[in-house]
Write a protein that holds these residues in place. Structure first.
Motif, PDB file in Angstrom:
ATOM      1  N   LEU A 341      11.894 -16.362  -5.946  1.00 54.02           N
ATOM      2  CA  LEU A 341      11.774 -16.478  -4.494  1.00 54.02           C
ATOM      3  C   LEU A 341      13.146 -16.611  -3.836  1.00 54.02           C
ATOM      4  O   LEU A 341      13.378 -16.074  -2.749  1.00 54.02           O
ATOM      5  N   LEU A 342      14.048 -17.330  -4.491  1.00 55.08           N
ATOM      6  CA  LEU A 342      15.401 -17.452  -3.957  1.00 55.08           C
ATOM      7  C   LEU A 342      16.086 -16.082  -3.929  1.00 55.08           C
ATOM      8  O   LEU A 342      16.773 -15.734  -2.949  1.00 55.08           O
ATOM      9  N   ALA A 343      15.893 -15.282  -4.974  1.00 53.54           N
ATOM     10  CA  ALA A 343      16.480 -13.943  -5.014  1.00 53.54           C
ATOM     11  C   ALA A 343      15.926 -13.075  -3.885  1.00 53.54           C
ATOM     12  O   ALA A 343      16.652 -12.282  -3.271  1.00 53.54           O
ATOM     13  N   PHE A 344      14.643 -13.229  -3.592  1.00 47.52           N
ATOM     14  CA  PHE A 344      14.046 -12.466  -2.486  1.00 47.52           C
ATOM     15  C   PHE A 344      14.697 -12.836  -1.162  1.00 47.52           C
ATOM     16  O   PHE A 344      15.038 -11.962  -0.347  1.00 47.52           O
ATOM     17  N   VAL A 345      14.896 -14.142  -0.928  1.00 46.62           N
ATOM     18  CA  VAL A 345      15.508 -14.584   0.325  1.00 46.62           C
ATOM     19  C   VAL A 345      16.937 -14.063   0.435  1.00 46.62           C
ATOM     20  O   VAL A 345      17.363 -13.601   1.505  1.00 46.62           O
ATOM     21  N   LEU A 346      17.681 -14.112  -0.644  1.00 45.12           N
ATOM     22  CA  LEU A 346      19.087 -13.719  -0.601  1.00 45.12           C
ATOM     23  C   LEU A 346      19.286 -12.207  -0.559  1.00 45.12           C
ATOM     24  O   LEU A 346      20.271 -11.719   0.030  1.00 45.12           O
ATOM     25  N   LEU A 347      18.367 -11.444  -1.168  1.00 46.58           N
ATOM     26  CA  LEU A 347      18.599 -10.010  -1.330  1.00 46.58           C
ATOM     27  C   LEU A 347      17.638  -9.112  -0.550  1.00 46.58           C
ATOM     28  O   LEU A 347      18.030  -8.010  -0.132  1.00 46.58           O
ATOM     29  N   LEU A 348      16.395  -9.553  -0.362  1.00 43.81           N
ATOM     30  CA  LEU A 348      15.377  -8.652   0.196  1.00 43.81           C
ATOM     31  C   LEU A 348      14.689  -9.223   1.432  1.00 43.81           C
ATOM     32  O   LEU A 348      13.586  -8.790   1.787  1.00 43.81           O
ATOM     33  N   ALA A 349      15.306 -10.198   2.097  1.00 46.57           N
ATOM     34  CA  ALA A 349      14.648 -10.856   3.239  1.00 46.57           C
ATOM     35  C   ALA A 349      14.310  -9.867   4.344  1.00 46.57           C
ATOM     36  O   ALA A 349      13.310 -10.026   5.058  1.00 46.57           O
ATOM     37  N   ASN A 350      15.121  -8.813   4.521  1.00 46.57           N
ATOM     38  CA  ASN A 350      14.875  -7.865   5.610  1.00 46.57           C
ATOM     39  C   ASN A 350      13.535  -7.145   5.462  1.00 46.57           C
ATOM     40  O   ASN A 350      12.913  -6.757   6.457  1.00 46.57           O
ATOM     41  N   LEU A 351      13.079  -6.957   4.210  1.00 42.80           N
ATOM     42  CA  LEU A 351      11.807  -6.264   4.001  1.00 42.80           C
ATOM     43  C   LEU A 351      10.629  -7.048   4.565  1.00 42.80           C
ATOM     44  O   LEU A 351       9.615  -6.462   4.960  1.00 42.80           O
ATOM     45  N   ALA A 352      10.763  -8.382   4.612  1.00 40.52           N
ATOM     46  CA  ALA A 352       9.656  -9.209   5.110  1.00 40.52           C
ATOM     47  C   ALA A 352       9.369  -8.946   6.579  1.00 40.52           C
ATOM     48  O   ALA A 352       8.258  -9.205   7.055  1.00 40.52           O
ATOM     49  N   SER A 353      10.322  -8.408   7.314  1.00 48.33           N
ATOM     50  CA  SER A 353      10.124  -8.140   8.742  1.00 48.33           C
ATOM     51  C   SER A 353       9.023  -7.113   8.982  1.00 48.33           C
ATOM     52  O   SER A 353       8.418  -7.079  10.054  1.00 48.33           O
ATOM     53  N   TYR A 354       8.730  -6.276   7.982  1.00 46.17           N
ATOM     54  CA  TYR A 354       7.734  -5.219   8.156  1.00 46.17           C
ATOM     55  C   TYR A 354       6.316  -5.666   7.780  1.00 46.17           C
ATOM     56  O   TYR A 354       5.380  -4.878   7.903  1.00 46.17           O
ATOM     57  N   ILE A 355       6.168  -6.880   7.316  1.00 44.29           N
ATOM     58  CA  ILE A 355       4.846  -7.350   6.894  1.00 44.29           C
ATOM     59  C   ILE A 355       3.984  -7.652   8.117  1.00 44.29           C
ATOM     60  O   ILE A 355       4.362  -8.472   8.961  1.00 44.29           O
ATOM     61  N   PRO A 356       2.812  -7.021   8.264  1.00 44.78           N
ATOM     62  CA  PRO A 356       1.928  -7.313   9.396  1.00 44.78           C
ATOM     63  C   PRO A 356       1.323  -8.712   9.264  1.00 44.78           C
ATOM     64  O   PRO A 356       0.914  -9.121   8.171  1.00 44.78           O
ATOM     65  N   LEU A 357       1.260  -9.435  10.357  1.00 45.30           N
ATOM     66  CA  LEU A 357       0.637 -10.758  10.333  1.00 45.30           C
ATOM     67  C   LEU A 357      -0.843 -10.657  10.004  1.00 45.30           C
ATOM     68  O   LEU A 357      -1.427 -11.576   9.443  1.00 45.30           O
ATOM     69  N   ALA A 358      -1.449  -9.529  10.324  1.00 45.13           N
ATOM     70  CA  ALA A 358      -2.874  -9.334  10.021  1.00 45.13           C
ATOM     71  C   ALA A 358      -3.117  -9.342   8.519  1.00 45.13           C
ATOM     72  O   ALA A 358      -4.158  -9.825   8.050  1.00 45.13           O
ATOM     73  N   SER A 359      -2.159  -8.803   7.748  1.00 47.38           N
ATOM     74  CA  SER A 359      -2.339  -8.785   6.292  1.00 47.38           C
ATOM     75  C   SER A 359      -2.245 -10.203   5.724  1.00 47.38           C
ATOM     76  O   SER A 359      -2.962 -10.548   4.779  1.00 47.38           O
ATOM     77  N   LEU A 360      -1.360 -11.035   6.282  1.00 48.29           N
ATOM     78  CA  LEU A 360      -1.280 -12.436   5.843  1.00 48.29           C
ATOM     79  C   LEU A 360      -2.522 -13.202   6.268  1.00 48.29           C
ATOM     80  O   LEU A 360      -2.975 -14.106   5.555  1.00 48.29           O
ATOM     81  N   ALA A 361      -3.080 -12.851   7.431  1.00 48.75           N
ATOM     82  CA  ALA A 361      -4.337 -13.471   7.852  1.00 48.75           C
ATOM     83  C   ALA A 361      -5.457 -13.136   6.870  1.00 48.75           C
ATOM     84  O   ALA A 361      -6.306 -13.988   6.558  1.00 48.75           O
TER      85      ALA A 361
END
Length: 575
Positions: A341-361
């Motif tokens: 998870l730390l590697a995701f935050v440091l390296l791939l955090a920008n990809l999370a911007s494309y996640i729809p809130l509906a999918s997390l719902a």
């Protein structure tokens, strides 16, 4: 070295990360197993961490920070070999309420207090006590939390155009119906696609992490077709690619006093959820966790989590089970999960911007269904009425009032009902010589009455004991109370016994106590009852008491036992 050994558990007060490696050793094979399990759990935890944070009223990165910091500490210092820690659904409702009322700074202070409480629970070995929270209480508030989590996701699931969602259950659904005409069909399509993918994966390929597939598929569809849906980027501006600085909250006595009930609730929920997860892991693996070490680690994890920008954390049952099924060998797997998870935050955090809130719902809708344990809830409806009442009351207060109140009311009500059941277990019966239960060599003389107490003699029984004796038409010359099978007695029972002794003195009767075991005799001696009743009036067997009674009802009772003067009302007694 054995640190702080328990009276009932002589295992060292050491984390499982040390004891596991010391006991089983470690090498390339175990590390490979931990590496694969850690990677798997890290991928599974990624969408859940963000979803729980958003549902709690916080930004998604706070869920990731929680899984990284708390997940690392719980694995490194915890008492379970396979426990995975992080944000869970159990905290969503209470966190949302605290942030809504006191802001994130208030949540930080509340969680710090809860962390200190958990450290105290672990240090003073309260691990076994937390397990005594009644099952109907945990079932009721867990089902209630599930309903509230489900309710909180309707805005993002249907894409409703509305302001902030009200915190109260009834107000929430009223607002939903008022804005039902604003449903975004594209958002609903994305949510339905994510939900369908999760359910299909769970049914046909259960070894694949369904939430990950659902979120990735929904994100790809939304991005490729340019759907008009709200994403993490559009609402929160993305996720920072660095860990936050340590933040200290404002501390005042007034704030501590105000937030203490919520802190206690978080501490209890963290303890219950974590130890329940450990029990599940033990059942799957045959291992045995150290509950007190686990509670101490929970305290440290929650303190560090909120200081590093996170939210409350506990052991996560679903992620722990995933860890075991992925072949984990030691707590190193949990540490690797935090590193992923730390590697995701440091390296791939920008990809999370494309996640729809509906999918997390959609992910949280499935989580809410799993949490509700609907089948267990319905099965418990066939339990004794008292258990059903406790469960339904806890459920109702959780949904319609407040989780903090629900836990307290549920525990108190369950305790009262338990005490009533215990009082019903204790029997108080008059004995007659011509009954089958009479097996004594010494006969029962005229003018002697024998009553037997069978079971715990405590405050729930004391009033019934006095009522039975007060209902006697004519007082006997000698009155014998037989402590046949009394495992313990408390101060209220002693008070009732002294009341009977006082009444016997006034009526000219003699009170004898028979079959008094060491435990009951010890309590009497500590409170001075043996001196008030008379040490010569207390016998270890009924036959000895009956012999004294024969003498007392005989022609010359003066030399049988020392005569006890009618004393003033003992200080322990109440009118």
């Amino acid at each position: 070295m054995n640190l702080l050994p328990s009276r009932k558990d002589d295992r060292p007060f050491l984390p499982a990360s040390i004891t596991t490696i010391a006991t089983h050793g470690y090498g390339v094979g175990p590390f490979t197993r931990d590496l694969m399990a850690g990677l798997t759990v890290g991928v599974v935890a990624l969408p859940l961490a963000m979803a729980f944070a958003i549902a709690s009223g916080a930004s998604p990165e706070r869920g990731l920070f929680t899984s990284i910091v708390a997940g690392f500490i719980l694995s490194a210092l915890g008492g379970s070999r396979f426990q995975i820690g992080g944000p869970t659904g159990a905290f969503v409702v209470i966190i949302y309420s605290i942030i809504f009322k006191h802001g994130y700074d208030g949540l930080v202070l509340t969680t710090l207090m809860a962390g200190v409480l958990l450290l105290i629970f672990g240090f003073f070995r309260f691990g076994a006590l937390i397990k005594y929270i009644p099952y109907p209480v945990t079932t009721g508030f867990t089902a209630g939390i599930a309903v509230l989590i489900f309710s909180s996701q309707m805005k993002d699931f249907f894409g409703l155009t509305m302001a902030d969602v009200p915190p109260q259950f009834a107000d929430k659904w009223t607002a939903y119906f008022q804005h039902a005409s604003t449903i975004n069909m594209q958002t609903l399509l994305v949510a339905g696609l994510g939900l369908g993918a999760i359910l299909a994966i769970r049914k046909y390929k259960p070894r694949i992490p369904g939430p990950v597939v659902g979120v990735v598929l929904a994100s790809l569809v939304a991005y490729i077709f340019g759907l008009n849906v709200e994403t993490i980027g559009s609402r929160f501006g993305g996720i920072p690619s660095t860990m936050p600085d340590i933040v200290l909250p404002e501390v005042t006595f007034a704030r501590l006093q105000t937030l203490l009930p919520e802190a206690l609730t978080i501490a209890l929920l963290a303890g219950i959820e974590s130890l329940l997860s450990c029990v599940v892991a033990d059942g799957m693996t045959g291992e045995k966790h150290n509950s007190n070490v686990e509670l101490s680690a929970q305290g440290a994890a929650n303190i560090c989590s909120v200081l590093c920008g996170g939210i409350p954390a506990t052991g996560a049952i679903a992620r722990t089970v995933t860890n075991i099924r992925a072949g984990a060998f030691s707590p190193i797997a949990g540490i690797i999960h935090a590193a992923v998870l730390l590697a995701f935050v440091l390296l791939l955090a920008n990809l999370a911007s494309y996640i729809p809130l509906a999918s997390l719902a959609a992910v949280l809708v499935v989580v809410a269904w799993d949490m509700s344990e609907a089948r267990k809830f319905l099965r418990l409806m066939r339990a004794p009425k008292s258990d059903v009442a406790v469960m339904c009351l806890t459920f109702g207060i959780t949904v319609f009032m407040d989780l903090t109140v629900a836990v307290g009311v549920g525990v108190v009500m369950a305790s009262l009902l338990f005490m009533r059941r215990m009082s019903e277990v204790t029997s108080i019966d008059a004995e007659e010589e011509d009954t089958e239960s009479w097996s004594n060599e010494v006969p029962l003389p005229d003018g002697v009455q024998v009553y037997t107490i069978d079971g715990p003699f405590f405050f729930g029984v004391a009033d019934r004991f006095q009522s039975i004796l007060a209902a006697m038409q004519k007082p006997s010359k000698v009155f014998i109370v037989r402590f046949h099978q009394v495992p313990f007695l408390d101060s209220t029972a002693i008070n009732a016994l002294e009341s009977v002794h006082h009444r016997c003195q006034i009526n000219g009767s003699t009170l004898l106590l028979a079959d008094v075991g060491p435990s009951a005799r010890g309590m009497m001696e500590r409170l001075g009852v043996d001196l008030r009743v008379g040490t010569d009036h207390i016998f270890t067997s009924l036959d000895d008491a009956l012999k004294a009674a024969h003498c007392l009802v005989g022609p010359d009772p003066t030399n049988c036992l020392p005569q006890q003067p009618i004393a003033a009302r003992p200080a322990l007694c109440e009118e």
